[in-house]
Design an enzyme around this catalytic site. Structure first.
Site, PDB file in Angstrom:
ATOM      1  N   LYS A  81       0.848  -1.201   0.000  1.00 19.05           N
ATOM      2  CA  LYS A  81       0.000   0.000   0.000  1.00 19.05           C
ATOM      3  C   LYS A  81       0.881   1.247   0.000  1.00 19.05           C
ATOM      4  O   LYS A  81       1.864   1.317   0.746  1.00 19.05           O
ATOM      5  CB  LYS A  81      -0.914  -0.026   1.225  1.00 19.05           C
ATOM      6  CG  LYS A  81      -2.016   1.027   1.210  1.00 19.05           C
ATOM      7  CD  LYS A  81      -2.937   0.882   2.423  1.00 19.05           C
ATOM      8  CE  LYS A  81      -4.087   1.880   2.386  1.00 19.05           C
ATOM      9  NZ  LYS A  81      -4.946   1.773   3.583  1.00 19.05           N
ATOM     10  N   SER A 156      -9.865   2.030   2.497  1.00 21.95           N
ATOM     11  CA  SER A 156      -8.973   2.709   1.597  1.00 21.95           C
ATOM     12  C   SER A 156      -8.024   1.804   0.822  1.00 21.95           C
ATOM     13  O   SER A 156      -7.503   2.199  -0.223  1.00 21.95           O
ATOM     14  CB  SER A 156      -8.140   3.718   2.387  1.00 21.95           C
ATOM     15  OG  SER A 156      -7.293   3.055   3.309  1.00 21.95           O
ATOM     16  N   SER A 180     -10.144  -0.277   6.663  1.00 19.04           N
ATOM     17  CA  SER A 180      -9.508  -0.182   5.341  1.00 19.04           C
ATOM     18  C   SER A 180      -8.763  -1.426   4.881  1.00 19.04           C
ATOM     19  O   SER A 180      -8.340  -1.498   3.730  1.00 19.04           O
ATOM     20  CB  SER A 180      -8.546   1.005   5.315  1.00 19.04           C
ATOM     21  OG  SER A 180      -9.269   2.214   5.295  1.00 19.04           O
TER      22      SER A 180
END
Lengths: 498, 99
Positions: A81, A156, A180
């Site tokens: 990420k 997210s 997330s």
């Protein structure tokens, strides 16, 4: 051959590499080719580090050839990420304000991945500064859900989850502030774990809401998730909120799935109005399955959970309004409007206006409001009291049961664009995941089927007490094995070809 | 609790160092009002005698020995600066002429 490598689990791929049947370089090349073939459609990656990945893979092969003892995931590729700093490799956090920034240091998670021989393919897409539930808040465009590219992959960490579901990587790292990791796992038919708060170092993980942010592992199976969990977890002197205690035995638990005699609590408050019928149907079947496997299932009352979402959307924006003050256009990142006539304050205001997207601006202003004099007690102060009440609900519940279960998200993946200008509707996607963040508990999402009305994945959430992360894996492995025996194959076999 | 006005949003934007346009202020005022309406439910507990929780871990100060360790070199620290001069971050004017 190479396309076959991308369908393997991380454990199986690592075993093949260890046995010399394939190499880390071949594994990296197969995944880079897959990215080349499908990521134009999915947009899971913001940056593909082809040369860096191949160099790392060559190093793993060389170390193995030299007879070195390597970790259980050595040579397996991963999507990282874009919230974790990577030395000399672009790190944007999904924001224009960090476009082109090359961090001067590695996050602890990045360093641990490299030490484990895990090959970082690139940086995955995300909502800007991890604020969002759909990845639509990325400044670089949304990610598509591999099950239906017109729908959101969750957020997210939608890029990480979509990379897994589209076989671009067998492993990924996410961060979970309000869901997330878990909500993207739920809507893409993958597995994700938010470890106990403090279980994985936050050093080099760009801060959104420091008392809630938690990095964690994502994969396509429970065992792969556990192997990755073990590789990244543990105390870090560089993060003063990291827990100085042994990592719970997550891999051992994932290899010994069982729920016989386990007390499972179904959270009464995480159901009802706003929950999609197909989600509740599959969740109900998962609860029934737990009973069949020998668990003792009861309903558990957590009355304060009804206020968790409201408390979260005061606490997280409050902390973010403070954390994001560092983006001032003075030391790194974007600087706008510095024409020699403007003051530093004016340049900072212009830079932040140009560099932040709408959701980040909304949350900064909301946090500034909640912390301002005259409103502090009513908003931030009350939210902190709710946080106490939620922890008490968990304490009472875990006095009676070993784990709690609920749906991971109230609905399946919604269409891209549907909620983008309705923040309140968007926030509802985090309804079930937020309580564990507020209390700091460990929680997992894993697939429990496809909703009959739309054929999209549904996630089962399992919540364990802090530092009992191994329980998630023991239960998750048992549920996964039973579901796959029933379905005859892993759920991602049913996803359409890209 | 009262809603939020456009003037308050303009004030918040100034406090938060966000140069917002007229259109953005209008747009955000409506949205922030809706969000604040949705989160106001927390104030039900405002009068309750419950201690606040700011963090999931009961930590106070975490200490370590004060030892010198290598950090970033000046070159590394300045490498990504928008502007630099004489091994320093070069920033726009902070104090006015008269100050």
């Amino acid at each position: 051959m190479s396309s076959e490598l991308t369908r393997l689990t991380a454990a199986a791929l690592a075993a093949r590499i260890a046995a010399g049947e394939t190499s880390a370089v071949e594994a990296a090349e197969a995944h880079l080719a897959r990215i080349e073939a499908v990521d134009e459609k999915v947009h899971a990656f913001l940056h593909v580090d082809r040369e860096g990945a191949l160099a790392q893979a060559r190093e793993v092969d060389a170390r193995r050839a030299a007879g070195e003892e390597l970790g259980p995931l050595a040579g397996v590729p991963l999507a990282l990420k874009d919230i974790f700093t990577t030395k000399g490799v672009p790190t944007t956090c999904g924001s224009r304000i960090l476009e082109g920034w090359l961090p001067p240091y590695d996050a602890t998670v990045t360093r641990k991945l490299r030490a484990a021989g895990i090959v970082v393919l690139g940086k995955s897409n995300m909502d800007e500064f991890a604020m969002g539930s759909s990845t639509e808040n990325s400044a670089y465009g949304p990610t598509g859900n591999p099950w239906d590219l017109t729908r959101i992959p969750g957020g997210s960490g939608g890029g990480s989850a979509a990379a897994l579901a589209s076989f671009q990587a067998p492993l990924a790292i996410g961060t979970d502030t309000g869901g997330s990791i878990r909500q993207p796992a739920a809507v893409t038919g993958t597995v994700g774990v938010k470890p106990t708060y403090g279980g994985v170092s936050r050093y080099g993980m760009i801060a959104f809401s420091s008392s809630l942010d938690q990095g964690g592992p994502c994969a396509r199976t429970v065992l792969d998730t556990a192997l990755l969990h073990e590789a990244i977890a543990g105390h870090d002197p560089l993060d003063s909120t990291s827990i100085d205690a042994p990592v719970p035995p997550v891999v051992e638990a994932a290899r010994n799935g069982s729920v016989a005699g386990l007390r499972v609590g179904v959270v009464k408050q995480l159901s009802g109005e706003g929950y999609q019928d197909g989600v509740m149907q599959r969740f109900g079947e998962a609860v029934e399955l737990l009973r069949e496997l020998g668990a003792e299932v009861t309903e558990v009352d957590c009355p304060s959970f009804t206020k968790a979402l409201a408390a979260y959307y005061l606490i997280a924006p409050s902390e973010c309004s403070s954390n994001l003050a560092r983006f001032d256009g003075l030391r790194y990142g974007l600087r706008t409007g510095d024409d020699g006539s403007r003051s530093a304050e004016e340049v900072t205001s212009l830079t932040r206006a140009a560099g932040f997207g709408a959701e980040v601006k909304r949350r900064i202003m909301l946090g500034t409001y909640a912390l301002s004099s005259g409103y502090y007690d009513a908003y931030y102060g009350s939210a902190q009291k709710v946080r106490t009440l939620i922890s008490r609900d968990f304490e009472a519940a875990f006095g009676r049961v070993d784990v709690l279960v609920s749906p991971t998200a109230p609905t399946t993946a919604f269409p891209i664009g549907e909620r983008v200008d309705d923040p309140v509707a968007m926030y509802l996607a985090d309804l079930c995941t937020i309580p564990a963040n507020l209390a700091g508990n460990a929680a997992m999402s894993l697939p429990c089927g496809l909703a009959p009305e739309d054929g999209l994945p549904v996630g089962l959430q399992i919540i364990a007490p802090a530092m009992a992360d191994d329980r998630l894996y023991r239960v998750g492995a048992a549920v996964e094995a039973a579901f796959q025996a029933r379905w005859g194959h892993p759920i991602l076999e049913e996803a359409p070809a890209l | 609790m009262p809603g939020i006005t456009r003037e308050e949003v303009a004030h918040l934007a100034r406090l938060a160092r966000l140069e917002l346009s007229r259109e953005e202020l209008d747009h955000f005022a409506g949205q922030l009002d809706a969000i604040i309406g949705a989160v106001a439910a927390v104030s039900d507990v405002a009068e309750e005698d419950v201690p606040p929780t700011s963090h999931p871990l009961p930590l106070t100060n975490v200490m370590r020995p004060d030892e010198v360790r290598p950090g970033l070199t000046p070159e590394q620290a300045l490498d990504q600066a928008p502007a630099q001069e004489q091994q320093r971050f070069k920033v726009p004017q902070i104090l006015g002429e008269e100050q």
